[in-house]
Write an enzyme that holds these catalytic residues in place. Structure first.
Site, mmCIF file in Angstrom:
data_model
loop_
_atom_site.group_PDB
_atom_site.id
_atom_site.type_symbol
_atom_site.label_atom_id
_atom_site.label_comp_id
_atom_site.label_asym_id
_atom_site.label_seq_id
_atom_site.Cartn_x
_atom_site.Cartn_y
_atom_site.Cartn_z
ATOM 1 N N ASP A 112 -10.487 1.122 -3.292
ATOM 2 C CA ASP A 112 -11.033 1.277 -2.329
ATOM 3 C C ASP A 112 -13.198 1.372 -2.462
ATOM 4 O OD1 ASP A 112 -9.366 1.159 -1.217
ATOM 5 O OD2 ASP A 112 -8.989 2.793 -0.227
ATOM 6 N N ASP B 58 1.411 -1.059 -0.015
ATOM 7 C CA ASP B 58 -0.376 -0.029 -0.341
ATOM 8 C C ASP B 58 0.462 1.689 -0.196
ATOM 9 O OD1 ASP B 58 -2.573 1.316 0.196
ATOM 10 O OD2 ASP B 58 -3.372 0.080 1.333
HETATM 11 C C1 GLA Z 1 -5.761 1.241 2.407
HETATM 12 C C2 GLA Z 1 -6.195 0.571 1.393
HETATM 13 C C3 GLA Z 1 -7.354 -0.450 1.767
HETATM 14 C C4 GLA Z 1 -6.829 -0.850 3.251
HETATM 15 C C5 GLA Z 1 -5.652 0.370 3.710
HETATM 16 C C6 GLA Z 1 -5.350 -0.441 4.998
HETATM 17 O O1 GLA Z 1 -6.815 2.816 2.761
HETATM 18 O O2 GLA Z 1 -7.100 1.583 -0.098
HETATM 19 O O3 GLA Z 1 -7.868 -1.467 0.995
HETATM 20 O O4 GLA Z 1 -5.648 -2.126 2.911
HETATM 21 O O5 GLA Z 1 -5.409 1.048 3.008
HETATM 22 O O6 GLA Z 1 -5.141 0.729 6.265
#
Ligand code: GLA
Length: 699
Positions: free
Chosen positions: A503, A446
């Site tokens: 997301d 990430d």
């Molecule tokens: C980001 C990612 C999510 C998740 C969160 C975890 O927002 O896009 O899918 O993994 O971090 O903190």
């Protein structure tokens, strides 16, 4: 007839296209033709002569060439392809002279030099005939340290038979939005200061020629394969010509040096509509960019626990969830954020990559063993480039942070300066310890904030770290996530295997995002999960059928808490997942063709098998249509003369308000490609926020 003397010409050609470059004397070359393949034996010098433009009052006495790197000192009437200063800050205005050309069957490298300024410029072009993709890249070497403010990849002309260009913007949970900008005098500039690819700046451009649609007409498309933020300039010159430049974002090359290179620019021409460009990008991405893990394997159905538990990790709960996910058909369990440091929310611990003994007193192995016992592999989340001020790492190494100490934080975090060798070494050690100590086959990587300042060294350093990890752990798959789709480009995808597109697990939003992303991304890299009944980011409640089928359009996974599923929902999800598994052997290599829907509320696509023997089409009704009955759904990319058995796979989903008897509601219909592409198929009436799935098998 006056021909031009002293012309050099070069041609790169495959079945679909010719790219012709030419130069007068020792001048920089110019792309003088790019389009459908020219007849064999075409007299290229004649093309140069035939394209010579007139001059009229108020102009110079000749038209300056729109070269692969327009030079400022040659009265070029637009933005130059280079902007340089020497070590004293004085502007350098190079004038390049031809050195030599390296010509291969499908490649061309042109070398130039500027003796006065001690500069060497190189432009390379390579054509991949299996995908139709042209890869173009420029580099610059200097005998003295210089600063590069701007270095364009080889400059392409924009077509003049085009009214508009399409580029991309977006935001968190709203990736891949399109901007359509009419061509007009002057420049459209996209200059990304965020230091990452960004939701806001996907580095792509489509230039449809007049009248082009998804399925017909000519179109050009470009993608700059770079993860550090790009600049794009699409400019119409006063004389009507158009130029398209791509390079690293302004100000992102922060240090003087003697060698500079652009990222690869991927460029494609299509005479099969915008879909021709999309398919070229999808295939090139999948077959030329992606470096599959060794050994290669089919895409497993994911279960990701993020939206089920967030930071609340409890062994018994996770085991229960894992068992339920496996029973639904999941093949990989991904432990998301929250397993390390003291991370009970998003305010702390990034950088402290050690297992949280409060949550995992016996380490991760008991959970991994359970996941394995359920027949799934195990994946885990990292966000290596980041650090929370509230972390042990920050206490020991505040000097590892990029930017000012009093900078504005993003999600309570700062960025580590990965270009520092000690930071690289630390991260490699921490991640490789995790991968060596546990049977982990997948890392969700990430990157949840922008850089405090753009710096190309950061993207180069992250590529180096990935390259090292890939070499050390060749069987591990990596996913590029950046608050969803904030880092999607061919640079990162040559080191990773999947992108977390967004997301947003809202299937209606996802339907649109996936549709636009298919302009560049194949199914095989595009992660898509079945989210909770009530979406956590939109609040919308949607039916499991829509959620499941939208996820099944791409690399399928689940991300809801499976304990919320009703018996009916679980059955639908199992059935759709089984369909996905039964078909992935061909859908993983299918071309995604976007349909020109005649109803703006319908977002539709067709996935066509590589050998043309079958397809599946999805028609998502995002909201209520203006007219009472569905308009026929016109397909594309079929063999007009062939007959296909057409089956409405989910016909049992027709609601009671569908009172008539369209054939597909009850029958499998043999229909010709011609009929379905011209007239379209007649679908039953259905509710808004639902989706039809149509299978076709060539007879
Ligand atoms: C980001 C990612 C999510 C998740 C969160 C975890 O927002 O896009 O899918 O993994 O971090 O903190």
């Amino acid at each position: 007839m006056s021909r031009i003397t002293g012309i050099r010409c070069w041609a790169l050609q495959d079945q679909r296209q010719s790219l012709i470059l030419a130069a007068q004397g020792t001048d920089l070359a110019e792309i003088i033709y790019w389009g459908p393949r020219l007849p064999d034996g075409t007299d290229l010098e004649m093309l140069v002569a035939a394209a010579r433009m007139d001059v009229t009052g108020g102009m110079l006495d000749a038209v300056p060439p729109l070269s692969i790197c327009p030079e400022a000192r040659r009265t070029f009437p637009g933005q130059p392809g280079l902007s340089l200063t020497d070590s004293t800050g004085k502007a350098l205005l190079p004038r390049f002279a031809f050195d030599r050309a390296e010509e291969g069957d499908l490649s061309l490298i042109l070398h130039y030099h500027d003796a006065d300024n001690g500069l060497h410029y190189q432009a390379g072009f390579a054509l991949t005939p299996t995908t139709g993709m042209i890869r173009a890249q420029a580099s610059l070497a200097s005998e003295q340290p210089i600063s590069v403010n701007w270095l364009s990849a080889p400059v392409f002309p924009g077509p003049q038979n085009s009214h508009e260009m399409i580029d991309f913007h977006g935001r968190w949970i709203g990736e891949f939005q399109t901007s359509r900008t009419p061509w007009s005098a002057g420049a459209r500039l996209r200059d990304n200061p965020t230091g990452r690819t960004g939701h806001e700046y996907f580095p792509g451009l489509i230039v449809p020629c007049t009248g082009a649609t998804n399925s017909q007409g000519s179109a050009y498309a470009f993608h700059y394969g770079w993860s550090g933020g790009h600049k794009m300039l699409a400019e119409e010159l006063p004389d009507g010509r158009r130029q398209i430049q791509w390079g690293h974002a302004t100000g992102s090359r922060r240090t003087p040096g003697i060698k500079f290179e652009t990222a690869p620019l991927y460029a494609v021409f299509s005479d099969q509509g915008i879909n021709g460009c999309a398919v070229a990008f999808q295939r090139h991405m999948r077959d030329e960019i992606l470096q599959p893990p060794a050994p290669a394997r089919p895409r497993p159905v994911h279960y990701n626990c993020w939206e089920a538990v967030y930071f609340d990790h409890d062994h018994a709960t996770l085991c229960d969830i894992a068992s339920r996910a496996a029973a639904l058909g999941a093949e990989r369990f991904v432990l998301d954020d929250g397993w390390f440091g003291k991370r009970d929310d998003d305010t702390s611990s990034l950088g402290d990559w050690t297992i949280d003994a409060r949550k995992y007193p016996d380490g991760l192995m008991p959970l991994i063993d359970h996941v394995h016992a359920e027949g799934m592999t195990f994946g885990i989340w990292f966000e290596p480039e980041m650090i929370n001020p509230d972390s042990d790492l920050f206490q020991t190494h505040p000097d590892w942070v990029m930017g000012d100490p009093d900078q504005v934080l993003g999600r309570q975090q700062m960025v580590l300066n990965i270009a520092l060798p000690e930071v690289q070494a630390y991260l490699y050690e921490r991640i490789s310890a995790g991968l060596s100590d546990h049977p982990i086959d997948y890392v969700k990587w990430d990157h949840n904030r922008v850089l405090p300042e753009p710096d190309s060294a950061q993207a180069e350093a992250i590529y180096a770290l990935f390259d090292r990890l890939r070499a050390g752990f060749p069987s591990v798959e990596f996913e590029s996530c950046s608050s969803g789709g904030g880092r999607i480009d061919f640079g990162i995808l040559s080191r990773t295997h999947r992108v977390w597109l967004s997301d947003s697990n809202d299937p209606l939003e996802r339907l649109r995002i996936q549709h636009e992303a298919a302009l560049f991304l194949p199914m095989v890299v595009t992660g898509s999960h079945v989210g909770p009944r009530q979406c956590h980011t939109s609040g919308r409640i949607t039916d499991i059928r829509l959620r499941a089928w939208v996820a099944a359009q791409r690399h399928m996974g689940f991300e809801m808490d499976p304990r919320e599923l009703t018996v009916d929902e679980a059955k639908v999800l199992r059935d759709v997942t089984n369909w996905w598994k039964d078909n992935r052997h061909w859908t993983e290599r299918a071309d995604i063709l976007r349909l020109d829907s005649d109803d703006p509320t319908v977002i539709a696509e067709l996935q066509r098998a590589e050998d043309g023997s079958r397809f599946v089409a999805f028609a998502g009704l995002s909201e209520t249509s203006a007219q009472i009955l569905p308009r026929p759904l016109r397909l594309t990319g079929l063999d007009a003369d062939a007959t296909y058995d057409i089956r409405l796979l989910n016909r049992d989903d027709a609601p009671g308000l569908s009172r008539g008897s369209p054939l597909l509601k009850t029958e499998t219909a043999p229909l010709s490609g011609q009929y379905m592409m011209h007239q379209g198929i007649t679908l039953p009436w259905t509710f808004p926020q639902s989706i039809w799935v149509i299978e076709g098998t060539r007879l």
